[in-house]
Design a protein around this motif. Structure first.
Motif, PDB file in Angstrom:
ATOM      1  N   PRO A 339       0.836  -1.207   0.000  1.00 11.53           N
ATOM      2  CA  PRO A 339       0.000   0.000   0.000  1.00 11.53           C
ATOM      3  C   PRO A 339       0.873   1.261   0.000  1.00 11.53           C
ATOM      4  N   LEU A 340       0.604   2.172  -0.929  1.00 11.44           N
ATOM      5  CA  LEU A 340       1.323   3.436  -1.024  1.00 11.44           C
ATOM      6  C   LEU A 340       0.293   4.552  -0.920  1.00 11.44           C
ATOM      7  N   LEU A 341       0.378   5.336   0.156  1.00 12.48           N
ATOM      8  CA  LEU A 341      -0.603   6.376   0.426  1.00 12.48           C
ATOM      9  C   LEU A 341       0.077   7.737   0.518  1.00 12.48           C
ATOM     10  N   THR A 342      -0.703   8.790   0.432  1.00 12.57           N
ATOM     11  CA  THR A 342      -0.182  10.146   0.579  1.00 12.57           C
ATOM     12  C   THR A 342      -0.842  10.804   1.787  1.00 12.57           C
ATOM     13  N   VAL A 343      -0.031  11.464   2.617  1.00 16.54           N
ATOM     14  CA  VAL A 343      -0.559  12.097   3.836  1.00 16.54           C
ATOM     15  C   VAL A 343       0.108  13.437   4.053  1.00 16.54           C
ATOM     16  N   SER A 344      -0.503  14.237   4.906  1.00 19.28           N
ATOM     17  CA  SER A 344       0.096  15.497   5.342  1.00 19.28           C
ATOM     18  C   SER A 344      -0.157  15.658   6.836  1.00 19.28           C
ATOM     19  N   GLY A 345       0.914  15.740   7.594  1.00 16.97           N
ATOM     20  CA  GLY A 345       0.788  15.955   9.026  1.00 16.97           C
ATOM     21  C   GLY A 345       0.343  17.362   9.366  1.00 16.97           C
ATOM     22  N   VAL A 346       0.449  18.282   8.416  1.00 14.49           N
ATOM     23  CA  VAL A 346       0.051  19.681   8.646  1.00 14.49           C
ATOM     24  C   VAL A 346      -1.437  19.870   8.379  1.00 14.49           C
ATOM     25  N   THR A 347      -1.928  19.358   7.245  1.00 16.46           N
ATOM     26  CA  THR A 347      -3.334  19.575   6.869  1.00 16.46           C
ATOM     27  C   THR A 347      -4.250  18.436   7.292  1.00 16.46           C
ATOM     28  N   GLY A 348      -3.692  17.267   7.593  1.00 20.82           N
ATOM     29  CA  GLY A 348      -4.516  16.115   7.952  1.00 20.82           C
ATOM     30  C   GLY A 348      -4.969  15.296   6.768  1.00 20.82           C
ATOM     31  N   ARG A 349      -4.520  15.655   5.575  1.00 19.71           N
ATOM     32  CA  ARG A 349      -4.898  14.916   4.370  1.00 19.71           C
ATOM     33  C   ARG A 349      -4.470  13.451   4.487  1.00 19.71           C
ATOM     34  N   GLY A 350      -5.402  12.542   4.162  1.00 22.44           N
ATOM     35  CA  GLY A 350      -5.084  11.116   4.071  1.00 22.44           C
ATOM     36  C   GLY A 350      -4.987  10.374   5.392  1.00 22.44           C
ATOM     37  N   VAL A 351      -5.218  11.053   6.532  1.00 23.74           N
ATOM     38  CA  VAL A 351      -5.040  10.388   7.827  1.00 23.74           C
ATOM     39  C   VAL A 351      -6.061   9.268   8.029  1.00 23.74           C
ATOM     40  N   ASP A 352      -7.356   9.549   7.773  1.00 28.25           N
ATOM     41  CA  ASP A 352      -8.380   8.518   7.956  1.00 28.25           C
ATOM     42  C   ASP A 352      -8.156   7.344   7.015  1.00 28.25           C
ATOM     43  N   GLN A 353      -7.740   7.633   5.781  1.00 26.32           N
ATOM     44  CA  GLN A 353      -7.462   6.547   4.838  1.00 26.32           C
ATOM     45  C   GLN A 353      -6.298   5.691   5.333  1.00 26.32           C
ATOM     46  N   LEU A 354      -5.271   6.333   5.874  1.00 22.03           N
ATOM     47  CA  LEU A 354      -4.120   5.597   6.398  1.00 22.03           C
ATOM     48  C   LEU A 354      -4.550   4.651   7.517  1.00 22.03           C
ATOM     49  N   LEU A 355      -5.360   5.142   8.454  1.00 25.11           N
ATOM     50  CA  LEU A 355      -5.789   4.311   9.574  1.00 25.11           C
ATOM     51  C   LEU A 355      -6.717   3.184   9.116  1.00 25.11           C
ATOM     52  N   GLN A 356      -7.561   3.470   8.118  1.00 26.66           N
ATOM     53  CA  GLN A 356      -8.443   2.433   7.584  1.00 26.66           C
ATOM     54  C   GLN A 356      -7.630   1.328   6.922  1.00 26.66           C
ATOM     55  N   VAL A 357      -6.660   1.706   6.105  1.00 30.21           N
ATOM     56  CA  VAL A 357      -5.813   0.714   5.435  1.00 30.21           C
ATOM     57  C   VAL A 357      -5.001  -0.081   6.459  1.00 30.21           C
ATOM     58  N   ALA A 358      -4.559   0.587   7.529  1.00 35.16           N
ATOM     59  CA  ALA A 358      -3.807  -0.110   8.576  1.00 35.16           C
ATOM     60  C   ALA A 358      -4.648  -1.211   9.219  1.00 35.16           C
ATOM     61  N   HIS A 359      -5.916  -0.923   9.492  1.00 35.12           N
ATOM     62  CA  HIS A 359      -6.794  -1.951  10.065  1.00 35.12           C
ATOM     63  C   HIS A 359      -7.040  -3.088   9.073  1.00 35.12           C
ATOM     64  N   GLU A 360      -7.255  -2.758   7.804  1.00 32.99           N
ATOM     65  CA  GLU A 360      -7.469  -3.791   6.790  1.00 32.99           C
ATOM     66  C   GLU A 360      -6.223  -4.660   6.622  1.00 32.99           C
ATOM     67  N   THR A 361      -5.054  -4.027   6.703  1.00 35.89           N
ATOM     68  CA  THR A 361      -3.802  -4.768   6.560  1.00 35.89           C
ATOM     69  C   THR A 361      -3.599  -5.712   7.738  1.00 35.89           C
ATOM     70  N   ARG A 362      -3.916  -5.235   8.952  1.00 35.04           N
ATOM     71  CA  ARG A 362      -3.788  -6.129  10.105  1.00 35.04           C
ATOM     72  C   ARG A 362      -4.736  -7.323   9.981  1.00 35.04           C
ATOM     73  N   GLU A 363      -5.923  -7.080   9.444  1.00 31.70           N
ATOM     74  CA  GLU A 363      -6.887  -8.173   9.280  1.00 31.70           C
ATOM     75  C   GLU A 363      -6.326  -9.248   8.350  1.00 31.70           C
TER      76      GLU A 363
END
Length: 455
Positions: A339-363
Motif C-alpha cells: 500500500p502506497l498512500l499520501t498524507v500530510s501531518g500539517v493539513t490532515g490529508r489522508g489520515v483517515d485513509q491511512l488508519l483504515q488501510v492499517a486496520h485492513e492490513t492487520r486483518e
C-alpha cells in the motif's frame, strides 16, 4: 477496566527521572545516559510499586529556555503532563543539592493544582545527606530519600504515593465486565528517516501537540507509545496504540552512542508492532535507506504500509507518486503492491485513509485459511504449474498447511523439497498472497520432507 491513576515525574535534566521510570515499569523502556537532556517527549508506562498500580509518565528535563526553542517546547510537554496527572513526583539530585533551577521548578509546581511529592534521588551514602536536608527549604513538604538506580527507599515512596493513587476497593469496574476484542488495539508504529514528519503526523492523528516537533532533525529519541481511540468515518470507535520512533539514518552515519540507542529502541518498537508505516519525505522521494528500513520491517514479519509525507508541499505529485511506486516494486520485489498512500501531518490529508488501510492490513496479516480451502487452492496451483524435475527425478508436493498467523506462515510437505527452485517457491508465495486474501503482507513458507524410517 477502570482507568489507572496517573503519576508524572518532573525535575531538571539528569536527576534520574528515566531511571526511576524504568524501575517502576519493570523494563528498560526509557533511554538512560549520563549526559543531560536524553528524554524529550513524554513516555508512559504501567507501573507497579509493591502492588500499587498506576500509570507513570517520564518527562523531559525542565529548562527555562525560550518557548520557541527545542528545550522550550520540551518544557511545554512537561507542564502539560503535570496538569493532566493525579500527582507529580518532583525529583532532585541529593548529591548535587538544591540548584537555582530546582528552586524555579519548585516555584512553578507550588502554583499548580496537582499534588506534589518531593523525591531526593541518588540518596545512597552519606554524601547525599546535606542535599536531602537542603531540600526541605523548597516548600514542598518532607522529601522522600531514594536511589532509583539501586532500588533503595521504594517503601517510603510507596507510603507517599498511596494516598494519591490507591484504588477504592469497592469501586465497580466501569466496563460492566465486557470482554475485550480478541484482536485488541491496533499496534501501529511510524518509522522513517530523521525529519520525515513522523511526530507531526502523530500530532495530527491525535489532534493535539502530543509530540515535540520542529525543523531540527532527530528530535525524537525514545519510541513513544500512545493509547488512543480512533473515531472512524463509519461511526465505529477503534482503539489504537500509536508508536512514534526515532529517525533511522544509514548505519555508517550513526556514530553517537545515544543515536545508536535510539535506533535500537525503534527497531524493538517494530518487533512489538502489528502494522508499520514507513513514512517517506515527499520533498526528498525514495532513498536507499528507506528500502533498508522496509526490508528490515518485512524480515521481522510485520505488515508494512508506505506513506508519502508532506504531500501538501510536494512538487509534481503525479510523477512523484508513480516514480516511488515503480521504485518500490523494483526494490521490494518480494512483496510487490505494498500500500502506497499520501498524507500530510500539517493539513490532515489522508489520515483517515491511512488508519483504515492499517486496520485492513492487520486483518489480512492475522487471518487463517482452513486446511481444506488451502489444499483446494494448492491442487489447482500445482496443476496449473507442476514443480520441475531436476535431474529427471520428480519433486512430489503432498499438501500445504498454515502453521500460524501474524505473520501468516505455511508449511509445505513433500519429497525432495530441498531441490525445489526458489522461483517455484516464489510462485507459491505470490499465489497465496494473490488468491487467498493476504495482499502484500509478508508470507513465510517452510519446506518439510517426511522422515525416512530407514534413514
Amino acid at each position: 477496566m477502570a482507568q489507572l491513576p496517573t503519576v508524572a515525574i518532573v525535575g531538571r535534566p539528569n536527576v534520574g527521572k528515566s531511571t526511576l521510570f524504568n524501575r517502576l515499569v519493570g523494563k528498560k523502556l526509557a533511554l538512560v545516559d549520563d549526559r543531560p537532556g536524553v528524554t524529550r517527549d513524554r513516555r508512559e508506562g504501567d507501573a507497579n510499586l509493591l502492588g500499587l498500580e498506576f500509570r507513570i509518565i517520564d518527562t523531559a528535563g525542565f529548562e527555562t529556555d525560550d518557548p520557541q526553542t527545542l528545550p522550550g517546547r520540551m518544557r511545554a510537554q512537561t507542564q502539560a503532563a503535570v496538569r493532566e496527572a493525579d500527582v507529580a513526583l518532583f525529583m532532585i539530585d541529593a548529591r548535587a543539592g538544591v540548584t537555582p533551577l530546582d528552586e524555579e521548578v519548585a516555584l512553578w509546581l507550588r502554583g499548580e493544582d496537582t499534588p506534589v511529592i518531593l523525591v531526593a534521588n541518588k540518596a545512597e551514602g552519606k554524601a547525599a545527606e546535606p542535599g536531602v536536608y537542603e531540600s526541605f527549604g523548597l516548600g514542598l513538604g518532607d522529601p522522600v530519600p531514594l536511589s532509583a538506580e539501586h532500588g533503595e527507599g521504594v517503601v517510603d515512596l510507596f507510603d507517599a504515593l498511596r494516598p494519591h493513587v490507591e484504588r477504592d476497593e469497592d469501586a465497580e469496574d466501569d466496563t460492566g465486565g465486557d470482554d475485550e476484542e480478541a484482536s485488541g488495539p491496533l499496534k501501529l508504529a511510524i518509522v522513517g528517516r530523521p525529519n520525515a514528519g513522523k511526530s507531526t503526523l502523530i500530532n495530527q492523528i491525535l489532534g493535539e501537540q502530543r509530540m515535540i516537533t520542529g525543523p531540527e532533525a532527530g528530535i525524537t529519541r525514545d519510541s513513544i507509545a500512545i493509547d488512543w481511540d480512533w473515531h472512524a468515518p463509519d461511526g465505529t470507535v477503534r482503539p489504537i496504540r500509536l508508536i512514534d520512533t526515532a529517525g533511522m539514518r544509514k548505519r555508517a552515519k550513526v556514530q553517537d552512542k545515544l543515536e545508536k540507542l535510539s535506533v535500537a529502541d525503534g527497531l524493538r518498537a517494530v518487533d512489538f508492532a502489528e502494522v508499520v508505516v514507513l513514512l517517506l519525505d515527499a520533498t526528498l522521494g525514495l532513498e536507499a535507506q528507506d528500502l533498508r528500513i522496509a526490508d528490515k520491517v518485512l524480515q521481522e514479519g510485520r505488515a508494512l504500509i508506505i506513506a508519502l509525507s508532506k504531500w501538501d508541499v510536494a512538487a509534481d505529485p503525479p510523477a512523484l507518486f508513480q516514480g516511488v511506486r515503480a521504485a518500490l516494486d523494483e526494490g521490494l520485489a518480494q512483496v510487490k503492491g505494498l500500500p502506497l498512500l499520501t498524507v500530510s501531518g500539517v493539513t490532515g490529508r489522508g489520515v483517515d485513509q491511512l488508519l483504515q488501510v492499517a486496520h485492513e492490513t492487520r486483518e489480512a496479516w492475522s487471518q487463517r485459511v482452513s486446511t481444506a480451502k488451502l489444499n483446494r487452492w494448492f491442487e489447482r496451483a500445482i496443476e496449473a504449474n507442476p514443480p520441475p524435475a531436476p535431474g529427471g527425478k520428480r519433486i512430489k508436493l503432498r499438501y500445504l498447511t498454515q502453521a500460524r498467523t501474524r505473520p501468516p506462515s505455511f508449511v509445505l510437505f513433500g519429497t525432495r523439497v530441498d531441490q525445489l527452485p526458489e522461483s517455484y517457491r516464489r510462485y507459491l508465495v505470490n499465489g497465496i498472497r494473490r488468491d487467498l486474501g493476504f495482499g502484500s503482507v509478508p508470507v513465510r513458507l517452510t519446506l518439510r520432507a517426511p522422515k525416512n524410517p530407514f534413514d
